[in-house]
Scaffold this active site. Sequence first.
Site, short mmCIF file in Angstrom:
data_model
loop_
_atom_site.label_atom_id
_atom_site.label_comp_id
_atom_site.label_asym_id
_atom_site.label_seq_id
_atom_site.Cartn_x
_atom_site.Cartn_y
_atom_site.Cartn_z
N HIS A 54 1.09 -1.20 -0.20
CA HIS A 54 0.01 0.13 -0.03
C HIS A 54 0.90 1.05 0.02
O HIS A 54 0.60 2.12 -0.71
CB HIS A 54 -1.11 -0.02 1.27
CG HIS A 54 -1.68 1.11 1.23
ND1 HIS A 54 -1.47 2.14 2.49
CD2 HIS A 54 -2.96 1.76 0.85
CE1 HIS A 54 -2.04 3.08 2.26
NE2 HIS A 54 -2.99 2.95 1.46
N GLU A 57 2.14 1.91 -3.35
CA GLU A 57 1.23 2.36 -4.25
C GLU A 57 1.11 3.96 -4.08
O GLU A 57 1.06 4.68 -5.13
CB GLU A 57 -0.13 1.77 -4.07
CG GLU A 57 -1.46 2.25 -4.77
CD GLU A 57 -2.46 2.64 -3.74
OE1 GLU A 57 -2.63 3.94 -3.64
OE2 GLU A 57 -3.14 1.87 -3.00
N HIS A 58 1.16 4.40 -2.74
CA HIS A 58 1.00 5.68 -2.56
C HIS A 58 2.48 6.52 -3.19
O HIS A 58 2.09 7.60 -3.63
CB HIS A 58 1.14 6.14 -1.09
CG HIS A 58 -0.35 6.17 -0.50
ND1 HIS A 58 -0.52 7.02 0.38
CD2 HIS A 58 -1.02 5.34 -0.54
CE1 HIS A 58 -1.84 6.75 0.97
NE2 HIS A 58 -2.16 5.56 0.38
N GLU A 133 -4.16 8.19 7.29
CA GLU A 133 -5.12 7.34 6.71
C GLU A 133 -5.35 6.25 7.73
O GLU A 133 -6.60 5.62 7.90
CB GLU A 133 -4.56 6.54 5.20
CG GLU A 133 -5.86 5.78 4.45
CD GLU A 133 -4.87 5.30 3.35
OE1 GLU A 133 -3.87 5.58 2.94
OE2 GLU A 133 -5.70 4.63 2.74
#
Lengths: 422, 416
Positions: A54, A57-58, A133
């Site tokens: 993740h 991906e960011h 997040e």
Amino acid sequence: VRAAPHAPARDVRRLRSGATLLLEPRPGAATASAVWLVPVGSRDEPAPLAGISHALEHLAFRGFGEVDGSALNRRLDELGARVNAFTSEDRTAFYGTVAPEHLGPFLELLGGMLRPSLRAADVEVERRVILEEIAMADDEPDGRAADAVAAAAYGDHPLGRPILGTRASVDALRPEDLRTWARARYRAEALTVAVAGRVDAEEVAERVEAATAGAAEPAPGPAGPAREAPPWHAGTHRRADRRLRRVHGALLAPGVPQDADERVAAELLAHVLGEPGQGALHWGLVDPGLADRAGLQHEAGDGLGAFAGGFETVPAREEQVRARFLELLRRAQDRPLDPEAWTRAARTRATDLALQAETPLGRAMALADAWLERGQPDDPREAVARVLATPPGAGEALLARRPFDSAALVALGPPPEGGEAP
Amino acid sequence: VSPASAAARPDTRDRTLGNGLRILVEARPGAGGVSVELVVPVGAAHDPDDLPGATALLWEWQDRGAGGRTLRARRDAFARLGVRQGGGAGRTHSGISATMLADALPAALPLLADELVAPHLDEDEFGRARQHALEAIEALDDRPAERLDEALAARTLRGRHGRSVYGDAAALAASTPRRVRAHRAATVGPEGALVAIVGDLDPDQVLERTAGSLEGWRGAAAPNAGPVAWAPAARHGLEADVEQTQLGWSWPLLPPADPRTPALALGLAALTTGGDARLVREVRELRGLAYAVEAGTRAVPGAAWATATLATTPDRAREAEEVAAAELRRLAAGVTADELARARALLRTREASRAETGAGRAGQLVRDVLLRGAPRGVQERLAALARPSRDEVNAALAAAPCAAPVLVALGPGAGA
């Protein structure tokens, strides 16, 4: 019910870079969409690196080569690209939509994002974004209940951990970990690219070929450890949070994998039992006013699948709702399915599939997913026909395995009156 | 249909029935299905003063049986046709919506119409409808982002327009079937109502069928809710025991029918539309203060306002607030030519993408009619974004300044 009217031309190409390109031109479309799919997600991560897929991906949005993050974002904006990405347990997707004349440069930028710079300063700022997040997810109790039931069902297996990772694991991520992960995972031969809409197939093929030629240099060794089957722990659990006012329940029960023939039946069965506003859980819990939300869906993954459900109610009705939720699912295992309910589920699902095909982005997503999951390009007409042809007996065969006898369930809510729950 | 728009859009039909209902039908040959939006001009702004939430409760109740079918029989009938159906009460308008494959439309239209034309409003269904309305209010307790939205609207708009769409729990708990029926009798009818149908259809045939299903509908028109009144700019702190502090800003915009509105939309896009938009860059990309920062435009007939929201950990809330406030002030001075070019490209893709789904296109038609008085074709909407010059964009931003917005902070210590 009529099948979707599109009979689109589809084209599957294996590029010299090793990437697979799926193309579906639709000359009348107003836009063009692309999906870049890499088969890496949280279930591939060792515990100390939880959340790295993740995070990567960011960081793909923070630049590559000479292009820094600000320049990348500005360039995407200049193209009018509505772009986004997600990471799941088993895949990472970058996707977006542009005006047809901007598709070429858009594909080039997406290709570059698979070779992220991973500068130390960018990693630090993005770490803060991801910690925010995680904090945001802490304020979403339905998602927390879902994470809690995954932890209960899968234990120490990576599928039992949140996709975002934990605060500690995200705090500990280093740029070199990310670089190694990118080299091992963002490899052209693992990449599926799907492009749909108003596109010139030959131009797209050239652009994607060029954009993937420089994808991550292969790291030594295999693309990663083989995916192991997780353990399964059935049981019912209570988690307490004094800040909550309501009880949020989440359930997992064994389902079928993404490439199984029974997958369509599993989706329809989940619909019959737990479609919001329509399923057995709605009429047994929501309509009588016991719960204000109760549902079930089927999630198919690589090598395994699960029925995933949930409910929400007030603390005073927690015991009653939890017991009834399980009872409704387990009782369904002991009786034939209502063929009328099955037909209704199939027709509603057929509408969903046909409407997903309305947009180039919907088509590109369906194409990429089907290729990753079943090694074949999606055909919306076939998909609709398959749903309508699946008999209730296929759902009964799944119920005969008694998946809900071994369900895992977590109820997350305020501490019971008189003391903290364990 | 005006001659100009009929020539530009041969597949569009636009008719107002004798009872006041307006029907818009747009054919999209080759589309996967059909989408229906049916909107009635009644919402929380029309709720009786002593029964806030009356419209939300009515929408729950009228769903629970209509046209001779129980709630369950209606749901089953829709599902047999493969129809996805939704809807609910809003601030000034409420509605029902549906998507389906094209061949389901003839049977689905009368079913959809039943809810408005022939609801049962049975006494023995009232209790459950009321309970669902109350639960929707209670469910906000664990949803801080939605609580912020409610709080922001209530502190932006004064009087009737600022009311919660969900209503007031105590008033709803004391409500009676007779009271809610009276509310319906006074407010729900075809005058000013609108149905938009878009998809793979024969527009003339669908226009006639729709007229046939709805021309017998009779009912009162909701009284005018009056002009929107703006609350004064102020900072409001609301205490909440949650993980993140929710921050929300709002400020009045030009009325939605104002010819400068497309220019204003282009200017506002500089805040959060795109990865290099100002707020995204300053809050997220440079400082990592939030996972997301979003801005949007809310509108009712005659008035529009902007909102911007983000969530951050409490110890960074002050910094996030200062950074965002500085960007809002700076926007009043205008955007650069590059920013305008990016905004045009991004909004164009957004418009074109929305119009590619039947539901998105039906929504565009409904908003055009409610907010501007007339529907626009897709190309007409795109042209409106291509036209404004930078001077016009900056003049529109100066006419709708965001230098002194309403701010709501909700979180731990925010109420201090």
